[in-house]
Scaffold this active site. Sequence first.
Site, PDB file in Angstrom:
ATOM      1  N   SER A 189      42.121 -14.774   3.959  1.00  0.00           N
ATOM      2  CA  SER A 189      41.188 -14.353   4.934  1.00  0.00           C
ATOM      3  C   SER A 189      39.974 -14.903   4.806  1.00  0.00           C
ATOM      4  O   SER A 189      39.712 -15.500   3.504  1.00  0.00           O
ATOM      5  CB  SER A 189      41.024 -12.749   4.463  1.00  0.00           C
ATOM      6  OG  SER A 189      39.814 -12.079   5.122  1.00  0.00           O
ATOM      7  N   TYR A 213      40.412  -4.823  -1.266  1.00  0.00           N
ATOM      8  CA  TYR A 213      41.084  -5.539  -0.278  1.00  0.00           C
ATOM      9  C   TYR A 213      40.368  -7.083  -0.413  1.00  0.00           C
ATOM     10  O   TYR A 213      41.125  -8.205  -0.334  1.00  0.00           O
ATOM     11  CB  TYR A 213      40.664  -5.340   1.148  1.00  0.00           C
ATOM     12  CG  TYR A 213      41.197  -6.006   2.445  1.00  0.00           C
ATOM     13  CD1 TYR A 213      42.615  -5.887   2.888  1.00  0.00           C
ATOM     14  CD2 TYR A 213      40.317  -6.848   3.134  1.00  0.00           C
ATOM     15  CE1 TYR A 213      42.957  -7.027   3.754  1.00  0.00           C
ATOM     16  CE2 TYR A 213      40.889  -7.781   4.071  1.00  0.00           C
ATOM     17  CZ  TYR A 213      42.067  -7.725   4.302  1.00  0.00           C
ATOM     18  OH  TYR A 213      42.402  -8.649   5.434  1.00  0.00           O
TER      19      TYR A 213
END
Length: 256
Positions: free
Chosen positions: A138, A151
Site C-alpha cells: 500500500s 493496518y
Amino acid sequence: MRLTGRTILITGGSAGIGLAFALKFLELGNEVIVTGRRQAVLDAVKAQHPRLHTIQSDVADPAQIAALAARMKADFPKLDVLMNNAGIGVPKNLRSSAADLAGLMQEMDVNVGGVIRMTSALIDTLTANHGTVINVSSLLAFAPVPAMPIYSATKAAVHSYTQSLRFQLEDSGVEVIELMPPAVQTDMTSEFGEARISTITTDELVKQTFAALAAGKREIRPGQTNQVAFMRRLAPDLINRQLWNASKALVPAAAA
Ligand SMILES: NC(=O)c1ccc[n+]([C@@H]2O[C@H](COP(=O)([O-])OP(=O)(O)OC[C@H]3O[C@@H](n4cnc5c(N)ncnc54)[C@H](OP(=O)(O)O)[C@@H]3O)[C@@H](O)[C@H]2O)c1
C-alpha cells in the site's frame, strides 16, 4: 512480467482489487484461481465468471494454506504466479485496552502472516515454474494513516519483506513484484466517507498497474503513491500530520 499464458493464484480474489485483477488476467488469456473465506461470495463470482476457478481458503490459517498448496500442486502444477492480495483493514483506537487481545492482531495474521506463509508454501512450485510473486502492500507502507495503525504497520512490514524476498530470489528465476496502491474504491474503503481521503477506481488501478507490469516495473506505485513516497522524504512531519488530520474522523470512540 509476461502477462499471458500464466497460471495465476490470487488470494482474496473474490472482491475488490483481487477480483478486478482476476478478470483482467482472465481477459488476457490466463488460467486464474481466486480464494476467499466466504463460500457464498465465491459462488456468486463463479456464477458470473464461470472460467474463474474459486477455492475457499483463509490466509490466516496455516493448515488451510498447507491444504491449498497441496491442491495447487495436484490440480494446477503449472502455477507460476502468486498474487498475495488478501487483506483486511480496521480503524483502531489506541487510547484504551482492546477487549480482545488475540483479535487485536488479526490484521497482522492476514496481511503479514498470509503473505509470508503463502509464499513459503508455494515457493518450490514457483521456483520450478520460473514464476512471479506479486505482493500487494500500500501507499501506507511509506507513511501511516494513524487511524488505521495496525493496518499501516502491516503494509510497511510487507514492503520490507518483499525487498528481502526479491534479493533472496534474484538468482532463482522467480521475479518479485510489489504493488503499492493508493486508496481505491472497494468494500475496504466504503466507510471512508467521513475521512478526507481521495480514492481511485479499481479500473484505474488495473489500467495503471498493467501498463507498469508490461513495462517490467518491479515496484509499482500507482496514483498518489509515488507522490507521497517523494513528499515523505522531503517533509515527513508534514505528510504524517496531513494523513492524521485526514483520517482522524475514522478512529472509533472506544478501543476496537
Ligand atoms: N482498497 C484500498 O484502498 C487499498 C489500498 C492499498 C492496498 N490495498 C490492499 O489491497 C488488497 C485488497 O484490498 P481490497 O480493497 O480489494 O479489499 P476488499 O474489497 O475488502 O476485498 C478483500 C478480499 O480479500 C478476501 N479476504 C479477506 N480476508 C481474507 C483471508 N483471511 N483469507 C482469504 N481471503 C481473505 C475477501 O473475501 P472474504 O472476506 O470472503 O475472505 C475479499 O475477496 C488488500 O491487501 C489491501 O490491504 C487496498
